[in-house]
Design an enzyme around this catalytic site. Structure first.
Site, PDB file in Angstrom:
ATOM      1  N   TYR A   1      -9.265 119.292  33.613  1.00 41.14           N
ATOM      2  CA  TYR A   1      -8.956 117.988  33.031  1.00 41.14           C
ATOM      3  C   TYR A   1      -8.162 118.151  31.741  1.00 41.14           C
ATOM      4  CZ  TYR A   1      -9.683 113.286  31.175  1.00 41.14           C
ATOM      5  OH  TYR A   1      -9.497 112.024  30.651  1.00 41.14           O
TER       6      TYR A   1
ATOM      7  N   SER B   1      -5.694 112.058  26.429  1.00 38.90           N
ATOM      8  CA  SER B   1      -7.123 112.163  26.146  1.00 38.90           C
ATOM      9  C   SER B   1      -7.317 113.018  24.910  1.00 38.90           C
ATOM     10  CB  SER B   1      -7.858 112.810  27.336  1.00 38.90           C
ATOM     11  OG  SER B   1      -9.175 113.210  26.981  1.00 38.90           O
TER      12      SER B   1
END
Length: 253
Positions: free
Chosen positions: A150, A137
């Site tokens: 995350y 990501s």
């Protein structure tokens, strides 16, 4: 070009969103697709769609955070040419608002889940070589507000990608990662509906504009990049991360 004919591809979380798009595209390009999915019903729906289009697909119900389940699934698959570590979960919070339970859950699914699949797949690839794509990501590269756990997990994915790429050069196993910005999936729609009831259109537009290009990515765009990285045409590519971010990392000022 970009044919996967004769290759056996494993996609985790292949029942929805990005994973589903990857499974469908890989099957269209000739791969025998194996979907590892916690939601067996969603995985079966994706597999049925592949079969209806003339492709080959199998579903293995497993929780990627549980090594015994993952190893059993790969043993049933037998040999592997391609692995896409896509399964993952999100979490919103700073270090102060992230509970130990939340942190552990994100780690177990996103980090340990990818490790478990690498642990099971790499030995099956060593005889003939293979290609691995991990879904990282932009959170692995830039600071994002309220994404502490995350970001931790996606930073780990990026680091594991480099480690596996380096360790298995002599086994002809390539390992790369993709770092998407926001991609329009059912998860995004559900997140907006749950947290911003009555403001869905406004929030969707705001989230879209957070990418300099002015929109979210699509699962199909991620799948296309994954296809390239897993194809023979990418045979000289390993140990790389590919931002698929509409300019987020380099153009956001």
């Amino acid at each position: 070009m970009f044919s996967l004919t004769g290759k056996r591809a494993v996609i985790t979380g292949g029942g929805s969103g990005i994973g589903r798009a990857i499974a469908l595209l890989f099957a269209r390009q000739g791969a025998e697709v194996h979907i590892i999915e916690l939601n067996a019903e969603a995985g079966q729906q994706a597999a049925d769609e592949i079969r209806q289009a003339g492709g080959r697909a199998h579903v293995h119900a497993a929780d990627v955070s549980q090594q015994a389940q993952v190893v059993a699934a790969f043993q049933a698959i037998g040999w592997v040419d391609v692995l896409v570590n896509n399964a993952g979960i999100a979490h919103v919070g700073t270090v102060e608002t992230t509970s130990e339970a939340d942190f552990d859950r994100v780690y177990q699914v996103n980090v340990k889940g990818a490790y478990n699949c690498l642990f099971a797949a790499v030995p099956l690839m060593k005889a003939q070589g293979g290609a691995i794509v991990n879904l990282a990501s932009i959170a692995a590269h830039v600071g994002l507000t309220d994404r502490f756990a995350y970001s931790m997990s996606k930073g780990a994915i990026f680091a594991m990608t480099l480690s596996v790429a380096r360790d298995y050069l002599s086994s002809n196993i390539r390992c790369n990662s993709i770092s998407p910005a926001r991609v329009h999936t059912p998860f995004v729609d559900g997140f907006i509906a749950k947290n911003y009831a009555g403001r869905e259109a406004e929030i969707f537009e705001k989230l879209s504009r957070s990418q300099p290009i002015g929109r979210m990515g699509t699962p199909a765009e991620v799948a296309t990049l994954a296809l390239y990285l897993c194809s023979d045409e990418a045979g000289f590519v390993t140990g790389c991360d590919y931002p698929l971010d509409g300019g987020f990392i380099t153009l956001n000022t």
